[in-house]
Design a protein around this motif. Sequence first.
Motif, PDB file in Angstrom:
ATOM      1  N   THR A 162       0.837  -1.199   0.000  1.00 19.63           N
ATOM      2  CA  THR A 162       0.000   0.000   0.000  1.00 19.63           C
ATOM      3  C   THR A 162       0.870   1.248   0.000  1.00 19.63           C
ATOM      4  OG1 THR A 162      -1.754  -1.154   1.158  1.00 19.63           O
ATOM      5  CG2 THR A 162      -1.795   1.250   1.271  1.00 19.63           C
ATOM      6  N   HIS A 163       0.587   2.149  -0.918  1.00 19.80           N
ATOM      7  CA  HIS A 163       1.281   3.432  -0.996  1.00 19.80           C
ATOM      8  C   HIS A 163       0.252   4.553  -0.910  1.00 19.80           C
ATOM      9  CE1 HIS A 163       5.169   1.698  -2.252  1.00 19.80           C
ATOM     10  NE2 HIS A 163       4.463   0.861  -2.993  1.00 19.80           N
ATOM     11  N   GLY A 164       0.764   5.792  -0.890  1.00 24.72           N
ATOM     12  CA  GLY A 164      -0.105   6.959  -0.955  1.00 24.72           C
ATOM     13  C   GLY A 164       0.176   7.731  -2.236  1.00 24.72           C
ATOM     14  N   VAL A 180       3.715  13.018  -3.468  1.00 25.39           N
ATOM     15  CA  VAL A 180       4.413  12.312  -2.396  1.00 25.39           C
ATOM     16  C   VAL A 180       3.602  11.105  -1.931  1.00 25.39           C
ATOM     17  CG1 VAL A 180       5.655  14.352  -1.570  1.00 25.39           C
ATOM     18  CG2 VAL A 180       3.451  13.773  -0.574  1.00 25.39           C
ATOM     19  N   CYS A 181       4.349  10.115  -1.458  1.00 29.40           N
ATOM     20  CA  CYS A 181       3.741   8.934  -0.852  1.00 29.40           C
ATOM     21  C   CYS A 181       3.530   9.238   0.623  1.00 29.40           C
ATOM     22  CB  CYS A 181       4.649   7.723  -1.017  1.00 29.40           C
ATOM     23  SG  CYS A 181       3.971   6.241  -0.252  1.00 29.40           S
ATOM     24  N   HIS A 182       2.296   9.128   1.084  1.00 26.60           N
ATOM     25  CA  HIS A 182       2.019   9.438   2.486  1.00 26.60           C
ATOM     26  C   HIS A 182       1.499   8.225   3.250  1.00 26.60           C
ATOM     27  CE1 HIS A 182      -2.051   9.429   1.201  1.00 26.60           C
ATOM     28  NE2 HIS A 182      -1.950  10.544   0.520  1.00 26.60           N
ATOM     29  N   GLU A 183       1.772   7.033   2.706  1.00 27.07           N
ATOM     30  CA  GLU A 183       1.501   5.811   3.467  1.00 27.07           C
ATOM     31  C   GLU A 183       2.847   5.151   3.700  1.00 27.07           C
ATOM     32  OE1 GLU A 183      -1.342   4.532   4.583  1.00 27.07           O
ATOM     33  OE2 GLU A 183      -2.672   6.015   3.673  1.00 27.07           O
ATOM     34  N   TYR A 184       3.177   4.861   4.956  1.00 28.36           N
ATOM     35  CA  TYR A 184       4.485   4.271   5.214  1.00 28.36           C
ATOM     36  C   TYR A 184       4.597   2.931   4.477  1.00 28.36           C
ATOM     37  CZ  TYR A 184       8.617   2.426   7.283  1.00 28.36           C
ATOM     38  OH  TYR A 184       9.863   1.893   7.441  1.00 28.36           O
ATOM     39  N   CYS A 185       5.621   2.807   3.633  1.00 26.64           N
ATOM     40  CA  CYS A 185       5.721   1.626   2.768  1.00 26.64           C
ATOM     41  C   CYS A 185       7.086   0.961   2.851  1.00 26.64           C
ATOM     42  CB  CYS A 185       5.375   2.004   1.333  1.00 26.64           C
ATOM     43  SG  CYS A 185       6.344   3.376   0.686  1.00 26.64           S
ATOM     44  N   GLY A 186       7.859   1.280   3.880  1.00 28.58           N
ATOM     45  CA  GLY A 186       9.136   0.587   4.040  1.00 28.58           C
ATOM     46  C   GLY A 186      10.296   1.551   4.117  1.00 28.58           C
ATOM     47  N   GLY A 205      12.423   2.926   2.166  1.00 30.98           N
ATOM     48  CA  GLY A 205      12.661   4.048   1.254  1.00 30.98           C
ATOM     49  C   GLY A 205      11.472   4.984   1.133  1.00 30.98           C
ATOM     50  N   HIS A 206      10.520   4.842   2.054  1.00 31.32           N
ATOM     51  CA  HIS A 206       9.263   5.605   1.974  1.00 31.32           C
ATOM     52  C   HIS A 206       9.494   7.106   1.785  1.00 31.32           C
ATOM     53  CE1 HIS A 206       5.468   7.406   3.227  1.00 31.32           C
ATOM     54  NE2 HIS A 206       6.074   7.946   4.252  1.00 31.32           N
ATOM     55  N   GLN A 207      10.450   7.658   2.580  1.00 31.57           N
ATOM     56  CA  GLN A 207      10.635   9.116   2.553  1.00 31.57           C
ATOM     57  C   GLN A 207      11.210   9.604   1.223  1.00 31.57           C
ATOM     58  OE1 GLN A 207      12.337   7.024   4.392  1.00 31.57           O
ATOM     59  NE2 GLN A 207      14.495   7.342   3.894  1.00 31.57           N
ATOM     60  N   ASN A 208      11.718   8.675   0.403  1.00 32.37           N
ATOM     61  CA  ASN A 208      12.279   9.091  -0.893  1.00 32.37           C
ATOM     62  C   ASN A 208      11.279   8.931  -2.036  1.00 32.37           C
ATOM     63  OD1 ASN A 208      14.789   9.570   0.306  1.00 32.37           O
ATOM     64  ND2 ASN A 208      15.293   7.388   0.159  1.00 32.37           N
ATOM     65  N   MET A 209      10.075   8.498  -1.698  1.00 29.96           N
ATOM     66  CA  MET A 209       9.129   8.154  -2.761  1.00 29.96           C
ATOM     67  C   MET A 209       8.345   9.390  -3.187  1.00 29.96           C
ATOM     68  SD  MET A 209       6.593   4.946  -2.870  1.00 29.96           S
ATOM     69  CE  MET A 209       5.354   4.815  -4.165  1.00 29.96           C
ATOM     70  N   THR A 210       8.872  10.049  -4.212  1.00 33.43           N
ATOM     71  CA  THR A 210       8.219  11.258  -4.721  1.00 33.43           C
ATOM     72  C   THR A 210       8.255  11.244  -6.245  1.00 33.43           C
ATOM     73  OG1 THR A 210      10.235  12.572  -4.803  1.00 33.43           O
ATOM     74  CG2 THR A 210       9.012  12.645  -2.744  1.00 33.43           C
TER      75      THR A 210
HETATM   76 CU1  CUA Z   1       5.278   4.452  -0.929  1.00 37.64          CU
HETATM   77 CU2  CUA Z   1       5.408   5.361   1.272  1.00 37.64          CU
END
Ligand code: CUA
Length: 164
Positions: A107-109, A142-148, A150-155
Motif C-alpha cells: 500500500t502506498h499513498g 508524495v507517498c504518504h503511506e508508510y511503505c518501508g 525508502g518511503h521518505q524518498n518516494m516522490t
Molecule cells: Cu510508498 Cu510510502
Amino acid sequence: MHIDKYERYWMVAAALMLGAFFAALLASSVVFGVHLPDPAGRVNPEKLSETAFATPGLRDMGDNHYEAHIVAQMWLYNTGEVVDGVPTIRVPQGATVTFNVTSKDVTHGFYVEYHNVNMMIIPGLISRGTATFNEPGTYRIVCHEYCGNGHQNMTAQIIVEPSA
Ligand code: CUA
C-alpha cells in the motif's frame, strides 16, 4: 419502579438524539447518495504487463485533457518519464489530468500538492483522481503511506509548462 423526573427527561432527550442521528444517516445515504469511494477498477498486481499499466505515462485525450497511468512500487512512481532523476508528468498549463494509479507491491499513498488529489494506492485496485493545473510550476507527488525503508524518498513531480 420509580424514575426521577429529570432522569426521564434525559432518557427522552437521548432517545430523540439517537433518532435524529439515525435519520441523518439514512437521509445522507438514501436521499443524498453519500458513499465511500469505490475503487475505479481492479487489476492483478502480478499481471500489470497485460494492462494499461504496462506502459505508464500520459495519454492525450484532446481538449487539454490527459489520462495518466502510474504504477507505485517500493520506492518510486513509474510515470513513464524521468527528469533529473525524478519521475515526472509534464503537461501544459490549464491541463486536466485524470490519474489512474495502482501498486505492484504494498500500500502506498498518492498526494498531489496544492491540488485536490489524495489517494491510497492498494495492490489490486485502481485509484482514480482528477485535477486541473491552471498555474505553471512544479508540483510534487508524495507517498504518504508508510511503505518501508525508502518511503521518505518516494516522490514524483508534475511539471506544468506555461502556455506561450
Ligand atoms: Cu510508498 Cu510510502
